[in-house]
Design a protein around this motif. Structure first.
Motif, PDB file in Angstrom:
ATOM      1  N   GLU A  39     -20.714  15.562  26.199  1.00 26.17           N
ATOM      2  CA  GLU A  39     -20.946  16.003  24.822  1.00 26.17           C
ATOM      3  C   GLU A  39     -19.690  15.982  23.971  1.00 26.17           C
ATOM      4  O   GLU A  39     -19.747  15.676  22.777  1.00 26.17           O
ATOM      5  CB  GLU A  39     -21.533  17.423  24.839  1.00 26.17           C
ATOM      6  CG  GLU A  39     -22.134  17.894  23.528  1.00 26.17           C
ATOM      7  CD  GLU A  39     -21.108  18.490  22.583  1.00 26.17           C
ATOM      8  OE1 GLU A  39     -21.427  18.626  21.376  1.00 26.17           O
ATOM      9  OE2 GLU A  39     -19.995  18.834  23.049  1.00 26.17           O
ATOM     10  N   ALA A  43     -19.744  14.140  20.225  1.00 28.10           N
ATOM     11  CA  ALA A  43     -19.900  14.935  19.003  1.00 28.10           C
ATOM     12  C   ALA A  43     -19.378  14.227  17.763  1.00 28.10           C
ATOM     13  O   ALA A  43     -20.011  14.264  16.705  1.00 28.10           O
ATOM     14  CB  ALA A  43     -19.223  16.290  19.169  1.00 28.10           C
ATOM     15  N   GLY A 108     -20.089  21.781  23.742  1.00 26.95           N
ATOM     16  CA  GLY A 108     -19.379  21.301  24.924  1.00 26.95           C
ATOM     17  C   GLY A 108     -18.550  22.395  25.573  1.00 26.95           C
ATOM     18  O   GLY A 108     -18.515  22.510  26.803  1.00 26.95           O
TER      19      GLY A 108
END
Length: 305
Positions: A39, A43, A108
């Motif tokens: 993640e 992002a 995250g």
């Protein structure tokens, strides 16, 4: 029909093997770390050239994300090293908040903290604690890092949390000397908290950093008190045995990539650094330092012009 009937036992056996394999390691903790690592670089939703143009933040997202994925794989395939791996994953997850885009906008970082805590709390086999005890341990392990995150940004001014005033055994200079080094490698580094040291102008609030030993490369210390100033230098400096640093300010780049600055009002969380971590481009305001032994190579002393 014959193929379907014959496939079911094989599929059931495969599921049973997967279930047995999963129960012998912190599987869900590893999965959370892999998701956290995936993640963080996703992002920004940008290709590699754009991440490079973003500078340290974009590259840190890639580096920390890859490290969290590797940590998750270690929990799967090397569960015996789970404690060491989980602590490092927790540190990287918290560092991602300052080094990347707020830890992947929080997602995250939260996944990494949860995965690291679960990996640290996991216990193997039925011989360990009962299911209820293990569940309580996992809950506590997840709750503690979240509480640390809640206080990671301390209050400013007189409301900032601090331990009761304690004093170092010797007076400190009114103006702390500046110490610079191109590489600072601590061994057994911990943040002991905040205290006060005695100076001729009154007590001064400082951070207390403790470690078993420390190596400094291209060491430079410059005094800043009124009157003639002195500059002490060494190609390398080694502090060993109960090393304690009293600092009013500390800045450096973690692994040469993530640059951070700490003061008595802004301390690092969590308060420890794994043994392989080093810092570059360190600049600190050092009020005092104590150590059982200090050795130097290429020591010089001069008066700055």
């Amino acid at each position: 029909m014959l193929l379907t009937a014959g496939a079911r036992p094989g599929a059931g056996a495969a599921r049973a093997r997967l279930r047995a394999w999963r129960r012998t390691r912190p599987f869900w903790a590893g999965l959370l770390l892999v998701l956290a690592g995936a993640e963080l670089p996703l992002a920004p939703l940008a290709p590699l050239p754009v991440l490079v143009s973003l500078g340290v933040g974009g590259l840190a997202a890639l580096g920390i994300g890859a490290a969290l994925v590797v940590a998750g794989l270690f929990l799967w395939f090397a569960p015996h090293a789970r404690h060491y791996v989980a602590v490092n994953a927790l540190i990287l997850s918290v560092v991602s908040f300052a080094a990347t885009n707020l830890g992947g906008f929080g997602a995250g970082m939260a996944l990494g903290v949860a995965g690291g805590a679960m990996g640290f709390a996991w216990t193997p086999g039925p011989r360990g604690p009962s299911r209820t005890a293990r569940r309580r341990g996992r809950t506590l392990a997840v709750a503690v890092p979240l509480l640390l995150l809640a206080v990671a940004v301390p209050a400013r001014g007189p409301k900032a949390a601090a331990s009761p005033a304690r004093y170092a055994p010797v007076p400190a200079p009114v103006t702390a000397p500046v110490v610079t080094t191109t590489r600072f490698a601590p061994d057994g580094f911990t943040v002991a908290g905040i205290t006060e040291v005695v100076t001729a102008a009154g007590p001064r609030k400082v951070m207390v950093l403790r470690m078993r030993a420390a190596s400094l490369t291209d060491y430079r210390l410059t005094t800043r008190d009124p009157g003639p100033r002195l500059a002490l230098g060494a190609r390398s400096l080694r502090l060993t045995g109960a090393v304690t640093l009293y600092l009013t300010r500390f800045s450096g780049c973690l692994e040469g990539v993530v640059c951070l600055t700490f003061t008595p009002e802004r301390l690092p969380v969590p308060p420890l650094v794994p043994p392989f971590v080093y810092l570059t481009r360190v600049c600190a305001e050092q009020a005092l330092v104590t150590s059982d032994a200090i050795s130097a190579d290429g020591l010089t002393l001069r008066t700055p012009g």
